[in-house]
Design an enzyme around this catalytic site. Structure first.
Site, mmCIF file in Angstrom:
data_model
loop_
_atom_site.group_PDB
_atom_site.id
_atom_site.type_symbol
_atom_site.label_atom_id
_atom_site.label_comp_id
_atom_site.label_asym_id
_atom_site.label_seq_id
_atom_site.Cartn_x
_atom_site.Cartn_y
_atom_site.Cartn_z
ATOM 1 N N VAL A 162 0.834 -1.201 0.000
ATOM 2 C CA VAL A 162 0.000 0.000 0.000
ATOM 3 C C VAL A 162 0.872 1.254 0.000
ATOM 4 O O VAL A 162 0.565 2.234 -0.681
ATOM 5 C CB VAL A 162 -0.963 -0.008 1.203
ATOM 6 C CG1 VAL A 162 -1.752 1.293 1.270
ATOM 7 C CG2 VAL A 162 -1.913 -1.190 1.099
ATOM 8 N N TYR A 163 1.959 1.222 0.767
ATOM 9 C CA TYR A 163 2.881 2.360 0.745
ATOM 10 C C TYR A 163 3.413 2.592 -0.664
ATOM 11 O O TYR A 163 3.435 3.729 -1.152
ATOM 12 C CB TYR A 163 4.040 2.108 1.714
ATOM 13 C CG TYR A 163 5.048 3.242 1.765
ATOM 14 C CD1 TYR A 163 4.821 4.347 2.568
ATOM 15 C CD2 TYR A 163 6.217 3.184 1.015
ATOM 16 C CE1 TYR A 163 5.734 5.390 2.614
ATOM 17 C CE2 TYR A 163 7.137 4.230 1.056
ATOM 18 C CZ TYR A 163 6.886 5.324 1.859
ATOM 19 O OH TYR A 163 7.798 6.361 1.892
#
Length: 278
Positions: A162-163
């Site tokens: 997600v980062y």
């Protein structure tokens, strides 16, 4: 823009510590007219504002606002306060960011980590820039927007899916915004996209720098970013191997890249010992 930030009004997010505080100190050293600090940590922000104010000695006006940029409504309220107090900033440094855990995507916290990461890392820079861009365009003064993305946004990285997605989105938006401003004839507003590898601020404690991409010292990153911002450079990549990896990712077959760069250079295992803060 002049070769320094002298006389400029500057706003920095995530400014209570780390590189955010270092950007603010650099602005004060160069005699900026004002430095506005945003951060969600009220105690750390108050301390940073006091200490930087003592260094500025009235030559630079230091203002601080407790703002959680993950709260998109709070951004609009704080931006209104900034415009009333200091006008539209000449320089916006979108520095605030978070990273969560070192787990696989399906092991993350039922979407909560995803929402928080995307709000802070991706949506916040967009909302903040949207608040101040009309004023920057109308003023006709040289203006700068610095968007701190990440090398993680340029290639896949396990345990930070997600980062990586949040930073890939920032890169796409940031560079598109740069081109839009050029197309519209607003060349006095320039956008710099920053894609550093791991930086030793504590945010990525435990992460290992891949081969040819050692963990970076914050002072080096701040200096390079600041000079790139002043010059209006479109892209600042740190270290040089980030650019190389982008080229190799484009020309090598996916499985070859995975084996040679991802596994062989240690990119895909760099987060296995991550213990940093969110």
């Amino acid at each position: 823009m002049p070769r320094t930030a002298r006389g400029a009004h500057i706003l920095i997010t995530g400014a209570a510590g780390g590189m955010g505080r270092m950007y603010a100190a650099r602005a004060i050293a160069e005699r900026a007219a004002s430095v506005t600090l945003w951060d969600r940590d009220s105690a750390a922000l108050a301390q940073t504002a006091r200490e930087l104010g003592a260094v500025a000695r009235g030559r630079t006006q230091v203002r601080s606002y407790v703002v959680d940029v993950g709260d998109l409504g709070a951004i609009a309220k704080a931006a209104h306060q900034v415009r009333r107090a200091a006008g539209t900033p000449d320089v916006l440094v979108n520095n605030a960011g978070i990273v969560r855990g070192n787990r696989y995507f399906w092991e993350t916290d039922s979407g909560d980590d995803t929402r928080a990461t995307m709000r802070v890392n991706t949506l916040a820079p967009m909302y903040i820039a949207r608040e101040f861009l009309p004023g920057m365009i109308a003023s006709r003064r040289p203006a700068r927007i610095v968007n701190i993305a990440s090398a993680a946004g340029t290639l896949a990285n396990p345990r930070m899916a997600v980062y990586a997605a949040s930073k890939a989105a920032v890169i796409g938006w940031s560079d598109s915004l740069r081109i839009e401003l050029e197309q519209a004839g607003h060349d006095h507003v320039r956008v710099t996209t920053v894609t550093p590898s791991y930086v030793s601020t504590g945010m990525f404690a435990g992460a290992r720098g891949p081969l040819l991409a050692p963990v970076l010292a914050p002072v080096v990153v701040v200096d390079r970013v600041w000079k790139g911002m002043i010059a209006g450079r479109p892209l600042v990549q740190l270290p040089w191997s980030v650019g190389l990896s982008r080229v190799l990712r484009a020309v090598l077959p996916v499985r070859v890249f995975d084996r040679v760069i991802g596994d062989g250079f240690g990119v895909y295992s760099s987060m296995e010992r991550f213990t940093g803060r969110g």
